[in-house]
Design an enzyme around this catalytic site. Structure first.
Site, PDB file in Angstrom:
ATOM      1  N   HIS A   1       0.890   5.198   1.071  1.00 51.56           N
ATOM      2  CA  HIS A   1      -0.031   6.194   1.735  1.00 51.56           C
ATOM      3  C   HIS A   1       0.268   7.596   1.012  1.00 51.56           C
ATOM      4  O   HIS A   1       1.344   8.056   0.548  1.00 51.56           O
ATOM      5  CB  HIS A   1       0.954   6.594   3.138  1.00 51.56           C
ATOM      6  CG  HIS A   1       0.851   5.384   4.009  1.00 51.56           C
ATOM      7  ND1 HIS A   1      -0.049   5.387   5.099  1.00 51.56           N
ATOM      8  CD2 HIS A   1       1.788   4.103   4.070  1.00 51.56           C
ATOM      9  CE1 HIS A   1       0.234   4.256   5.840  1.00 51.56           C
ATOM     10  NE2 HIS A   1       1.367   3.452   5.020  1.00 51.56           N
TER      11      HIS A   1
ATOM     12  N   HIS B   1       0.929  -1.411  -0.031  1.00 54.17           N
ATOM     13  CA  HIS B   1      -0.192  -0.137  -0.101  1.00 54.17           C
ATOM     14  C   HIS B   1       0.981   1.175  -0.102  1.00 54.17           C
ATOM     15  O   HIS B   1       1.829   1.337   0.579  1.00 54.17           O
ATOM     16  CB  HIS B   1      -0.824  -0.089   1.174  1.00 54.17           C
ATOM     17  CG  HIS B   1      -0.392  -0.120   2.525  1.00 54.17           C
ATOM     18  ND1 HIS B   1      -0.056  -1.485   2.807  1.00 54.17           N
ATOM     19  CD2 HIS B   1      -0.067   0.535   3.520  1.00 54.17           C
ATOM     20  CE1 HIS B   1       0.436  -1.497   4.371  1.00 54.17           C
ATOM     21  NE2 HIS B   1       0.596  -0.090   4.516  1.00 54.17           N
TER      22      HIS B   1
END
Ligand code: DGP
Length: 149
Positions: free
Chosen positions: A106, A104
């Protein structure tokens, strides 16, 4: 692991991608999904994930690197525009400090003197679902605007 490369038994973010778990999704396409972090550094803090289950950037198939970072680029502009910020912080933990083992990125809206220093970052909260939805709409609208240009 499913045919689509999701790990629905063990992975929190695969379950968000599949719709099994709720999340406030700000953008999705064939290869990627982006949703609001539930413990944001600032409102609008977005997490971008690939639909396939890989833990780190090094494990992302090369064919997906382009589509993945094209979405990261889009979100870096949309999160800034949607939240009327001055910039963004775009970051990724790979294993160390990575609390969810599904790749992931950010994307965090930034403003000068916003208090982010080093890596001891205070977190804020959304007051309720409506506040979270309002922030989602800002980013989703900015994504639509950018994509139509
Ligand atoms: P990292 O520490 O770099 O692995 O970041 C993981 C982020 O994921 C962290 O900022 C909090 C967020 N997060 C963890 N669980 C959930 C969840 O169930 N929903 C949402 N929206 N975010 C989550």
């Amino acid at each position: 692991m499913t045919e689509d490369g999701a790990d629905l038994r063990n992975c929190l973010f695969c379950r968000i991608v599949s719709g099994e778990l709720p999340a406030t999704i700000v953008y999705e396409d064939e290869q990627t999904v982006a949703f609001l972090d539930h413990r944001p550094l600032f409102h609008g803090h977005t997490l971008l994930v690939p639909r396939v289950h890989v833990e780190t950037l090094g494990e992302l198939p090369v064919s997906l690197v382009g589509p993945f970072f094209e979405t990261a680029q889009l979100l870096s502009v949309a999160v800034q525009a949607g939240l009327d910020a001055e910039g963004t912080f775009v970051a990724m933990n790979n294993r160390v400090s990575q609390s969810v083992p599904h790749l992931h990125v950010h994307v965090v809206p930034r403003r000068k003197k916003d208090g982010l220093k080093g890596f001891f970052w205070p977190r804020t909260k959304y007051k309720n679902e409506d506040e979270m939805l309002a922030v989602k709409k800002l980013i989703a609208a900015a994504v639509e605007k950018i994509k139509s240009q």
